[in-house]
Design a protein around this motif. Structure first.
Motif, PDB file in Angstrom:
ATOM      1  N   GLU A  55     -11.384  19.118  -6.828  1.00 49.81           N
ATOM      2  CA  GLU A  55     -10.460  18.951  -6.117  1.00 49.81           C
ATOM      3  C   GLU A  55      -9.404  18.109  -6.799  1.00 49.81           C
ATOM      4  O   GLU A  55      -8.372  17.670  -5.779  1.00 49.81           O
ATOM      5  CB  GLU A  55     -11.196  18.317  -4.782  1.00 49.81           C
ATOM      6  CG  GLU A  55     -12.133  19.347  -4.041  1.00 49.81           C
ATOM      7  CD  GLU A  55     -12.929  18.553  -3.164  1.00 49.81           C
ATOM      8  OE1 GLU A  55     -12.587  17.463  -2.621  1.00 49.81           O
ATOM      9  OE2 GLU A  55     -14.157  19.297  -2.991  1.00 49.81           O
ATOM     10  N   VAL A  82      -8.436  21.443 -10.232  1.00 51.27           N
ATOM     11  CA  VAL A  82      -8.557  22.415  -9.394  1.00 51.27           C
ATOM     12  C   VAL A  82      -8.922  23.728 -10.145  1.00 51.27           C
ATOM     13  O   VAL A  82      -9.921  24.420  -9.793  1.00 51.27           O
ATOM     14  CB  VAL A  82      -7.634  22.614  -8.267  1.00 51.27           C
ATOM     15  CG1 VAL A  82      -7.666  23.963  -7.463  1.00 51.27           C
ATOM     16  CG2 VAL A  82      -7.111  21.390  -7.540  1.00 51.27           C
ATOM     17  N   THR A 136      -6.180  16.206  -7.561  1.00 47.26           N
ATOM     18  CA  THR A 136      -4.808  16.655  -7.791  1.00 47.26           C
ATOM     19  C   THR A 136      -4.296  16.181  -9.518  1.00 47.26           C
ATOM     20  O   THR A 136      -4.779  15.670 -10.153  1.00 47.26           O
ATOM     21  CB  THR A 136      -3.755  15.574  -7.009  1.00 47.26           C
ATOM     22  OG1 THR A 136      -3.792  14.397  -7.321  1.00 47.26           O
ATOM     23  CG2 THR A 136      -4.070  16.054  -5.652  1.00 47.26           C
ATOM     24  N   THR A 193       2.016  21.567  -5.332  1.00 49.01           N
ATOM     25  CA  THR A 193       0.927  21.764  -4.742  1.00 49.01           C
ATOM     26  C   THR A 193      -0.134  20.623  -5.031  1.00 49.01           C
ATOM     27  O   THR A 193      -1.126  20.457  -4.486  1.00 49.01           O
ATOM     28  CB  THR A 193       0.114  23.058  -4.618  1.00 49.01           C
ATOM     29  OG1 THR A 193      -0.271  23.270  -6.020  1.00 49.01           O
ATOM     30  CG2 THR A 193       1.144  24.018  -4.208  1.00 49.01           C
ATOM     31  N   LYS A 229      -1.980  21.007  -7.739  1.00 42.70           N
ATOM     32  CA  LYS A 229      -2.949  22.106  -8.249  1.00 42.70           C
ATOM     33  C   LYS A 229      -2.720  22.229  -9.775  1.00 42.70           C
ATOM     34  O   LYS A 229      -3.739  22.812 -10.348  1.00 42.70           O
ATOM     35  CB  LYS A 229      -3.122  23.312  -7.777  1.00 42.70           C
ATOM     36  CG  LYS A 229      -3.574  23.358  -6.143  1.00 42.70           C
ATOM     37  CD  LYS A 229      -3.896  24.776  -5.690  1.00 42.70           C
ATOM     38  CE  LYS A 229      -4.213  24.893  -4.334  1.00 42.70           C
ATOM     39  NZ  LYS A 229      -3.845  26.230  -3.674  1.00 42.70           N
ATOM     40  N   ILE A 236       2.214  27.467  -8.004  1.00 44.11           N
ATOM     41  CA  ILE A 236       1.355  26.205  -7.580  1.00 44.11           C
ATOM     42  C   ILE A 236       2.202  24.999  -7.642  1.00 44.11           C
ATOM     43  O   ILE A 236       1.912  23.874  -7.362  1.00 44.11           O
ATOM     44  CB  ILE A 236       0.092  26.167  -8.562  1.00 44.11           C
ATOM     45  CG1 ILE A 236       0.455  26.150  -9.862  1.00 44.11           C
ATOM     46  CG2 ILE A 236      -1.001  27.144  -8.163  1.00 44.11           C
ATOM     47  CD1 ILE A 236      -0.688  25.775 -10.803  1.00 44.11           C
TER      48      ILE A 236
END
Ligand code: NAD
Ligand code: IPM
Ligand code: MN
Length: 376
Positions: free
Chosen positions: A362, A357, A364, A311, A313, A308
């Protein structure tokens, strides 16, 4: 208001390490300024990029430079481009051993709104403390592969408590090739970590600790552990229950809050602490500290998560809670509490989509960091 200035060594490392340490650093700076002290960072680039560019893993000069600092904050090391073990042993384990950080403290604590995969039985929350031995066991790094069926293994090692010497020679018949890895336990090594666990239990108002063991299959090393641990627990005035680590894993997935303080040899502690992290909501919420009498190191228990990295995440909460453990360790308890409170309030009040996440939201890495920062 201590007015102090602390010097903290910082190794962001690889993968999500720099991402989570970036958010943590901003929050620690804000907590410091709110509580009247300051942090001066001593940054070190060690990790995969630096290694691939320079061939340098962790120079002794840097380790010596860090020694007098107040603490060390580390993200994670390990990268798919580098053979496993080079960075992990060369940086992380080297630091744990060099500074004799004999306790790896890994709280498995649940927080509001963090979805738990299995409901605890005694109440809504999970609050188990893993006290993992951090300098011995199969982690000492002694072993070897055979050549033409024979291995000569050098036992020379230095630890804070002792050094070891000698050689072991082993051979397979018929030229069979194989490998040996040695596990080590010493009486003072076991005593000090059991004593630490006993103190931690008493501080939590508990009267016993639980040892993750496996003397049925490995009686030499873990039978020894059990004997020393029984004696030390009695000396410290706490009860000791001994649970085979396989059964412990079984019990944990059925009753996540079965144990208070778990003390474990290095390798079992590594495994059980990832299991408990999962039970407490995920690796992204699991803080960790490597404690000793010299420089202590603070690192979330997760790794560099290359799957990850980049990303957005990555959940920075584990690193932020790790930062709070560090503040407590350097003596800034109110600031540590402030960070944990800000984080708890964020989790309690955030819209679902604004959660990390990992918890079904959602947000970041940066958005989570900023939201906690605003509450400091
Ligand atoms: P890992 O902990 O990096 O990842 C395991 C799983 O958990 C992955 O799916 C990952 O995406 C997830 N995860 C981890 N941290 C997360 C976070 N903060 N937020 C959301 N999800 C998260 O373990 P691994 O995959 O076995 O190891 C990857 C690399 O990290 C390897 O090179 C390994 O040697 C190294 N490692 C380093 C440390 C350390 O530096 N302390 C610890 C463990 C692993
Ligand atoms: C951890 C990690 C390390 C360990 C690895 C990367 C050597 O898994 O910190 O838990 O096994 O101690
Ligand atoms: Mn681990």
């Amino acid at each position: 208001m201590s007015g102090k200035q602390y010097t903290i060594a910082r190794i962001p490392g690889d993968g999500i390490g720099p991402e989570v340490i970036g958010e943590t650093s901003k929050i620690l700076e804000a907590a410091a300024s709110k509580h009247g002290f300051s942090i001066s960072w001593a940054d070190y680039p060690f990790g995969a990029d630096h290694y691939l560019k320079t061939n340098e893993i962790l120079p002794a000069s840097a380790v010596d430079e860090m020694a007098p600092m107040d603490a060390l904050l580390l993200g994670a090391v390990g990268d798919p481009r580098v053979k496993p073990g080079i960075l992990e042993r060369g940086i992380l384990l080297h630091l744990r051993f060099h500074f004799d950080q004999y306790v790896n403290l890994r709280p498995a604590k649940s927080y509001p709104r963090v979805p738990l995969p299995i409901q605890p039985k005694k109440g809504p929350a999970l609050n188990t403390l893993v006290v993992r031995e951090n300098t011995e066991d199969f982690y000492v790094g002694i072993g070897g592969k055979t050549e033409k069926g024979k291995a000569v293994v050098d036992l020379a090692t230095t630890r804070g408590l002792y050094s070891m010497s000698g050689t072991l020679e082993g051979a397979f018949s018929k030229g069979v090739e194989g490998a040996f890895q040695l596990g080590v336990a010493s009486e003072p090594g076991v005593r000090r970590v059991v004593a630490y666990a006993a103190h931690a239990a008493k501080a939590r108002g508990e009267e016993k600790i639980t040892l993750a063991s496996k003397s049925n299959a490995l009686p030499q090393i873990y039978g020894f552990w059990e004997d020393v641990a029984k004696d030390e627990a009695a000396k410290q005035g706490v009860g000791l229950s001994i649970v085979n680590v396989d059964a412990m894993c079984y019990h944990l997935v059925r009753t996540p809050d079965l144990y208070g303080v778990v003390v474990a040899p290095n390798m079992f502690g590594d495994i059980v602490s990832d299991l408990l992290a999962g039970l407490a909501g995920g690796l992204g919420v699991a803080a960790g500290a490597d404690i000793g009498d010299q420089l202590s190191m603070f690192e979330p228990i997760h790794g560099s998560a290359p799957d990850i990295a980049g990303t957005g995440k990555a959940n920075p909460i584990a690193a932020i809670l790790t930062g709070a453990l560090m503040l407590e360790h350097i003596g800034e308890r109110a600031a540590a509490q402030g960070v944990e409170n800000a984080l708890t309030e964020f989790l309690a009040h955030a819209e679902t989509r604004d959660l990390p996440v990992e918890f079904g939201g959602e947000a970041t890495t940066t958005a989570v960091g900023e939201a906690i920062l605003r509450r400091i």
